[in-house]
Design an enzyme around this catalytic site. Structure first.
Site, short mmCIF file in Angstrom:
data_model
loop_
_atom_site.label_atom_id
_atom_site.label_comp_id
_atom_site.label_asym_id
_atom_site.label_seq_id
_atom_site.Cartn_x
_atom_site.Cartn_y
_atom_site.Cartn_z
N LYS A 111 0.48 -1.45 0.19
CA LYS A 111 0.24 -0.01 0.32
C LYS A 111 0.78 1.57 0.02
CE LYS A 111 -4.56 -1.47 1.53
NZ LYS A 111 -5.29 -1.03 2.50
N LYS A 191 -7.13 -10.62 -9.73
CA LYS A 191 -8.33 -11.11 -8.71
C LYS A 191 -8.76 -10.53 -9.34
CE LYS A 191 -8.69 -10.88 -4.58
NZ LYS A 191 -7.94 -11.11 -2.88
N LYS A 194 -11.88 -3.48 -7.36
CA LYS A 194 -12.48 -2.64 -8.10
C LYS A 194 -11.12 -1.48 -8.79
CE LYS A 194 -14.87 -2.14 -4.20
NZ LYS A 194 -15.37 -1.74 -3.39
N1 TRP Z 1 -7.20 -4.81 7.86
C1 TRP Z 1 -8.33 -4.91 6.86
C2 TRP Z 1 -9.02 -5.44 4.80
O1 TRP Z 1 -8.26 -4.75 5.32
C3 TRP Z 1 -9.92 -4.45 7.90
C4 TRP Z 1 -9.75 -4.72 9.36
C5 TRP Z 1 -9.47 -3.96 10.01
C6 TRP Z 1 -10.16 -5.96 9.67
N2 TRP Z 1 -9.52 -4.17 11.04
C7 TRP Z 1 -10.30 -5.62 10.58
C8 TRP Z 1 -10.45 -6.75 9.27
C9 TRP Z 1 -10.01 -6.72 11.90
C10 TRP Z 1 -10.57 -7.95 10.68
C11 TRP Z 1 -11.06 -7.41 11.85
O2 TRP Z 1 -9.66 -5.45 4.58
#
Ligand code: TRP
Length: 328
Positions: A111, A191, A194
């Site tokens: 990212k 994959k 979007k």
């Molecule tokens: N990081 C996860 C994603 O990008 C989103 C997320 C934030 C998450 N907090 C979380 C997933 C806690 C599971 C549990 O998809």
């Protein structure tokens, strides 16, 4: 009853890869778990987003979740920033997180690549994610493959907290659902997403005509002879057909068409029609529910109630954490 937590970023409408890969599992888990589902807007601001668009996107995601079957009566559903204990715990957990571990997060590397401005928040994102999970003393976290590393870090953070301050957090287990990893119909080597562009995904709430067009123009091959291996495009169509018919409770069409394929006499137009019909049979009721919920104007009230329920747990746990850590 074990407690489940999962979060989703408010990044526009979900596609069928999100639905079959994650949301469908979230819905199923409600049957026999205490589920906490969160639209993670604090995570969303780790990169630049328009504030007005973000606020709207968070509400839209909540509507999408409910339309897909998340039931705010049975589960706790809320927007992350309505429960500020997430950020308080994130600070504390940051102090039991190894800097070296954070530097190894592949999602951060992906990212941050190519960005002019890389926020510290993007780097510490996994700490906030650990806080989301641990704040509710969660035992299970339904996640996709791409989040397994973050979850492993959450476990390490829980362990280090427990050994430094005293046993408090359970180590959360990943629940990797029947991993539907749907590929793009326009380019079955990547994959469905979007970010790759409009042609590369089918939105759960997308207009029927537009879905039909995308399925009809899906990449296949020029026809294989009997016994040859399936090309990735055809395999993707079969996968969508299989997932849809499984949900509808009758997969006989899949075996029929696979037999045709094996005999080298499958017409791809026929396969595509079946994919379209069955997928729409899954999506139509979801889309209808989405329209109904949006028209009801109740989403803010539902989210406020969800946040209140979440805060009851969050306040209790943060008080215990403060006590253990010698704060206040
Ligand atoms: N990081 C996860 C994603 O990008 C989103 C997320 C934030 C998450 N907090 C979380 C997933 C806690 C599971 C549990 O998809």
């Amino acid at each position: 009853m074990t407690r489940i937590f999962s979060g989703i970023q408010p990044t526009g409408t979900p596609h069928i890869g999100n639905y079959f890969g994650a949301l469908r599992n979230w819905v199923a888990l409600q049957e026999d778990h205490e589920c906490v589902y969160c639209v993670v807007d604090y995570h969303a601001i780790t990169i630049e987003v328009d504030p007005t668009a973000l606020r709207q996107a968070s509400r839209n995601m909540a509507l999408d979740l409910m339309a897909c079957g998340i039931d705010p009566q049975r589960s706790i559903m809320f927007i992350q920033s309505a429960v500020p204990e997430h950020t308080e715990l994130a600070w504390i957990l940051g102090c039991v997180t190894s800097y070296g571990d954070l530097t190894r997060m592949t999602q951060f590397k992906d990212k941050s690549a190519g960005r002019k401005f890389i926020s510290a928040g993007l780097f510490t994102y996994p700490i906030l994610q650990a806080a989301d999970i641990l704040l509710y003393r969660t035992q299970g976290v339904p996640v996709g493959e791409d989040q397994v590393q973050h979850l492993e870090l959450s476990r390490r953070i829980a362990r280090r907290f427990n050994s430094r301050f005293g046993e408090f957090f359970p180590e959360p287990d990943p629940i990797v659902g029947k991993g539907a990893r749907i590929m793009s119909l326009a380019d079955p080597t990547i994959k469905m997403s979007k970010s790759a562009g409009e042609a590369h995904y089918i939105g759960v709430m997308e207009d029927e005509k537009s879905i039909q067009k995308k399925i009809r123009s899906a990449v296949t091959d020029t026809g294989l002879t009997a016994g040859e291996e399936m090309s990735p495009g055809v395999a993707t169509l079969f996968e969508i057909l299989e997932l849809s018919t499984e949900m509808l409770g009758d997969t006989s069409i899949v075996s029929e068409l696979k037999a045709d394929f094996g005999a080298g006499k499958l017409m791809y137009s026929h396969l595509k029609d079946a994919v379209f019909e069955n997928l729409m049979a899954v999506l139509r009721p979801i889309q209808a529910r989405r329209a109904e919920l949006a028209a009801s104007g109740k989403v803010d009230e539902i989210l406020a109630q969800g946040a209140e329920k979440a805060r009851v747990i969050a306040r209790e746990n943060i008080a215990k954490v403060r006590e253990l850590a010698g704060l206040g």
